[in-house]
Motif scaffolding. Structure first.
Motif, PDB file in Angstrom:
ATOM      1  N   ARG A 299       0.814  -1.225   0.000  1.00  0.00           N
ATOM      2  CA  ARG A 299       0.000   0.000   0.000  1.00  0.00           C
ATOM      3  C   ARG A 299       0.845   1.271   0.000  1.00  0.00           C
ATOM      4  NH1 ARG A 299      -2.344   0.936   4.344  1.00  0.00           N
ATOM      5  NH2 ARG A 299      -1.368  -0.603   5.719  1.00  0.00           N
ATOM      6  N   PHE A 300       2.149   1.127   0.055  1.00  0.00           N
ATOM      7  CA  PHE A 300       3.058   2.268   0.153  1.00  0.00           C
ATOM      8  C   PHE A 300       3.730   2.523  -1.191  1.00  0.00           C
ATOM      9  CE2 PHE A 300       2.811   2.702   4.714  1.00  0.00           C
ATOM     10  CZ  PHE A 300       2.470   1.430   5.142  1.00  0.00           C
ATOM     11  N   THR A 301       3.698   3.794  -1.625  1.00  0.00           N
ATOM     12  CA  THR A 301       4.302   4.179  -2.893  1.00  0.00           C
ATOM     13  C   THR A 301       5.126   5.437  -2.691  1.00  0.00           C
ATOM     14  OG1 THR A 301       2.455   3.267  -4.176  1.00  0.00           O
ATOM     15  CG2 THR A 301       3.856   4.889  -5.281  1.00  0.00           C
ATOM     16  N   ILE A 302       6.338   5.436  -3.242  1.00  0.00           N
ATOM     17  CA  ILE A 302       7.125   6.662  -3.318  1.00  0.00           C
ATOM     18  C   ILE A 302       7.012   7.180  -4.742  1.00  0.00           C
ATOM     19  CG2 ILE A 302       9.370   7.759  -3.138  1.00  0.00           C
ATOM     20  CD1 ILE A 302      10.291   5.629  -1.282  1.00  0.00           C
ATOM     21  N   SER A 303       6.681   8.486  -4.860  1.00  0.00           N
ATOM     22  CA  SER A 303       6.736   9.167  -6.144  1.00  0.00           C
ATOM     23  C   SER A 303       7.908  10.132  -6.115  1.00  0.00           C
ATOM     24  CB  SER A 303       5.431   9.940  -6.387  1.00  0.00           C
ATOM     25  OG  SER A 303       4.349   9.051  -6.488  1.00  0.00           O
ATOM     26  N   PHE A 304       8.688  10.152  -7.185  1.00  0.00           N
ATOM     27  CA  PHE A 304       9.919  10.935  -7.205  1.00  0.00           C
ATOM     28  C   PHE A 304       9.921  11.842  -8.433  1.00  0.00           C
ATOM     29  CE2 PHE A 304      14.155  11.882  -6.026  1.00  0.00           C
ATOM     30  CZ  PHE A 304      14.893  11.984  -7.190  1.00  0.00           C
ATOM     31  N   ASN A 305      10.186  13.123  -8.217  1.00  0.00           N
ATOM     32  CA  ASN A 305      10.257  14.102  -9.302  1.00  0.00           C
ATOM     33  C   ASN A 305      11.626  14.758  -9.252  1.00  0.00           C
ATOM     34  OD1 ASN A 305      10.102  16.409 -10.949  1.00  0.00           O
ATOM     35  ND2 ASN A 305       7.912  16.630 -10.607  1.00  0.00           N
ATOM     36  N   LYS A 306      12.528  14.264 -10.099  1.00  0.00           N
ATOM     37  CA  LYS A 306      13.915  14.716 -10.046  1.00  0.00           C
ATOM     38  C   LYS A 306      14.050  16.188 -10.414  1.00  0.00           C
ATOM     39  CE  LYS A 306      18.519  13.280 -11.530  1.00  0.00           C
ATOM     40  NZ  LYS A 306      19.284  12.272 -12.321  1.00  0.00           N
ATOM     41  N   SER A 307      13.317  16.623 -11.430  1.00  0.00           N
ATOM     42  CA  SER A 307      13.461  18.018 -11.880  1.00  0.00           C
ATOM     43  C   SER A 307      12.972  18.995 -10.814  1.00  0.00           C
ATOM     44  CB  SER A 307      12.701  18.236 -13.188  1.00  0.00           C
ATOM     45  OG  SER A 307      11.321  17.963 -13.005  1.00  0.00           O
ATOM     46  N   ALA A 308      11.947  18.607 -10.079  1.00  0.00           N
ATOM     47  CA  ALA A 308      11.413  19.475  -9.027  1.00  0.00           C
ATOM     48  C   ALA A 308      12.133  19.267  -7.699  1.00  0.00           C
ATOM     49  CB  ALA A 308       9.924  19.232  -8.847  1.00  0.00           C
ATOM     50  N   LYS A 309      12.982  18.245  -7.630  1.00  0.00           N
ATOM     51  CA  LYS A 309      13.683  17.888  -6.394  1.00  0.00           C
ATOM     52  C   LYS A 309      12.687  17.638  -5.268  1.00  0.00           C
ATOM     53  CE  LYS A 309      16.608  21.359  -6.707  1.00  0.00           C
ATOM     54  NZ  LYS A 309      17.727  22.294  -6.389  1.00  0.00           N
ATOM     55  N   GLN A 310      11.706  16.808  -5.593  1.00  0.00           N
ATOM     56  CA  GLN A 310      10.667  16.490  -4.612  1.00  0.00           C
ATOM     57  C   GLN A 310      10.375  14.997  -4.656  1.00  0.00           C
ATOM     58  OE1 GLN A 310       7.368  18.950  -5.820  1.00  0.00           O
ATOM     59  NE2 GLN A 310       8.182  20.775  -4.826  1.00  0.00           N
ATOM     60  N   PHE A 311       9.979  14.456  -3.508  1.00  0.00           N
ATOM     61  CA  PHE A 311       9.518  13.083  -3.453  1.00  0.00           C
ATOM     62  C   PHE A 311       8.442  12.981  -2.387  1.00  0.00           C
ATOM     63  CE2 PHE A 311      12.105  11.536   0.222  1.00  0.00           C
ATOM     64  CZ  PHE A 311      12.976  12.605   0.345  1.00  0.00           C
ATOM     65  N   SER A 312       7.565  12.028  -2.569  1.00  0.00           N
ATOM     66  CA  SER A 312       6.435  11.935  -1.658  1.00  0.00           C
ATOM     67  C   SER A 312       6.105  10.476  -1.356  1.00  0.00           C
ATOM     68  CB  SER A 312       5.208  12.641  -2.237  1.00  0.00           C
ATOM     69  OG  SER A 312       4.851  12.075  -3.481  1.00  0.00           O
ATOM     70  N   LEU A 313       5.485  10.289  -0.207  1.00  0.00           N
ATOM     71  CA  LEU A 313       5.021   8.971   0.220  1.00  0.00           C
ATOM     72  C   LEU A 313       3.495   8.962   0.153  1.00  0.00           C
ATOM     73  CD1 LEU A 313       5.653   6.171   1.569  1.00  0.00           C
ATOM     74  CD2 LEU A 313       5.275   7.328   3.761  1.00  0.00           C
ATOM     75  N   HIS A 314       2.966   7.964  -0.516  1.00  0.00           N
ATOM     76  CA  HIS A 314       1.523   7.786  -0.590  1.00  0.00           C
ATOM     77  C   HIS A 314       1.168   6.485   0.117  1.00  0.00           C
ATOM     78  CE1 HIS A 314       0.751  10.690  -4.094  1.00  0.00           C
ATOM     79  NE2 HIS A 314       2.038  10.759  -3.834  1.00  0.00           N
ATOM     80  N   ILE A 315       0.213   6.557   1.020  1.00  0.00           N
ATOM     81  CA  ILE A 315      -0.280   5.345   1.678  1.00  0.00           C
ATOM     82  C   ILE A 315      -1.721   5.161   1.234  1.00  0.00           C
ATOM     83  CG2 ILE A 315      -0.628   4.139   3.864  1.00  0.00           C
ATOM     84  CD1 ILE A 315       1.359   6.091   5.150  1.00  0.00           C
ATOM     85  N   MET A 316      -1.930   4.115   0.467  1.00  0.00           N
ATOM     86  CA  MET A 316      -3.274   3.828  -0.049  1.00  0.00           C
ATOM     87  C   MET A 316      -4.065   3.050   0.999  1.00  0.00           C
ATOM     88  SD  MET A 316      -2.593   5.213  -2.885  1.00  0.00           S
ATOM     89  CE  MET A 316      -3.999   4.839  -3.934  1.00  0.00           C
ATOM     90  N   ASP A 317      -5.389   3.203   0.967  1.00  0.00           N
ATOM     91  CA  ASP A 317      -6.251   2.455   1.883  1.00  0.00           C
ATOM     92  C   ASP A 317      -5.702   2.528   3.307  1.00  0.00           C
ATOM     93  OD1 ASP A 317      -7.176  -1.045   2.324  1.00  0.00           O
ATOM     94  OD2 ASP A 317      -8.314   0.791   2.758  1.00  0.00           O
ATOM     95  N   SER A 318      -5.475   3.734   3.805  1.00  0.00           N
ATOM     96  CA  SER A 318      -4.835   3.944   5.103  1.00  0.00           C
ATOM     97  C   SER A 318      -5.612   3.245   6.218  1.00  0.00           C
ATOM     98  CB  SER A 318      -4.730   5.441   5.401  1.00  0.00           C
ATOM     99  OG  SER A 318      -3.954   6.091   4.417  1.00  0.00           O
ATOM    100  N   GLN A 319      -4.866   2.629   7.129  1.00  0.00           N
ATOM    101  CA  GLN A 319      -5.431   1.866   8.235  1.00  0.00           C
ATOM    102  C   GLN A 319      -4.986   2.446   9.581  1.00  0.00           C
ATOM    103  OE1 GLN A 319      -7.637  -0.763   7.731  1.00  0.00           O
ATOM    104  NE2 GLN A 319      -7.510  -0.014   5.617  1.00  0.00           N
TER     105      GLN A 319
END
Lengths: 113, 114
Positions: free
Chosen positions: A61-81
């Motif tokens: 349920r855990f996903t990291i999204s990474f945007n190199k040009s923006a120098k940003q990354f985020s954690l997404h937790i789907m179906d949070s419990q």
């Protein structure tokens, strides 16, 4: 000192919803981006990590999204419990630059029923 | 499983006391680290060691020293504790140079300096 800026400081999400935590970094030499999860009374534990050769990494349920040009990354937790309620830290480092882990300031996540 | 054990969960000390925080890891890791964790500041590196008797300063070494006489044990020393050293202290370890930033943490020692 190199910085990793993390937001929000705290987050409340309803059970079943998506939790999103964001981080931004400054040092373009960073090439390793882990997320740590810390439950009360425990030390941080490695949850998931990404390197900049991919834009997304998913583990359950855990996903990291990474945007190199923006120098940003985020954690997404789907179906949070409710069991996901914890403090989450992003971090960044540079293996080749011999940079040690630089941590974000943490996000306290609370999942409500 | 990697186990990093910190000898005390809670410590209360007086200003000016010499304080020892102990950490032991059981996975034969080369690298060991000491961090302090403060609300709103995240984790900040105090010292680390990549081999026995080797140490390097982290981002906030002032007021601290470390000792690593054996591979499995890394001690943090507060020579003269001050109230601004009241904090949660976390020990971590990792294997070798290639995995130096894949760190395993202990449960922490909450130190109060009165």
């Amino acid at each position: 000192q190199q910085q990793v800026k993390q937001s929000p400081q705290s987050l409340i999400v309803q059970k079943g919803g998506i939790s999103i935590i964001n981080c931004a970094y400054e040092n373009t030499a960073f090439d390793y981006f882990p997320w740590y999860q810390q439950f009360p009374g425990k030390g941080p534990a490695l949850l998931i990590a990404i390197r900049p050769d991919v834009s997304e990494k998913k583990e359950g349920r855990f996903t990291i999204s990474f945007n190199k040009s923006a120098k940003q990354f985020s954690l997404h937790i789907m179906d949070s419990q409710p069991g996901d309620s914890a403090t989450y830290f992003c971090a960044a480092s540079s293996d080749f630059g011999n940079e040690k882990l630089t941590f974000g300031t943490g996000t306290r996540l609370t999942i409500i029923p | 499983d990697v186990k990093v054990t910190q000898s005390s969960r809670y410590l209360v000390k007086r200003t000016g006391e010499k304080v020892f925080l102990e950490c032991v890891q059981d996975m034969d890791h080369e690298n060991m680290f000491w961090y302090r964790q403060d609300p709103g500041l995240g984790l900040r590196l105090i010292y680390f060691s990549y081999d026995v008797k080797m140490k390097e300063k982290g981002d906030i070494p002032e007021g601290y020293s470390v000792s690593r006489e054996k591979k499995e044990r890394f001690s943090l020393i507060l020579e003269s504790a001050s109230t601004n050293q009241t904090s949660m202290y976390l020990c971590a370890s990792s294997r070798g140079l290639a995995e130096i930033n894949i760190q395993y943490f202990g449960a922490g020692t909450r130190l109060s300096v009165l």
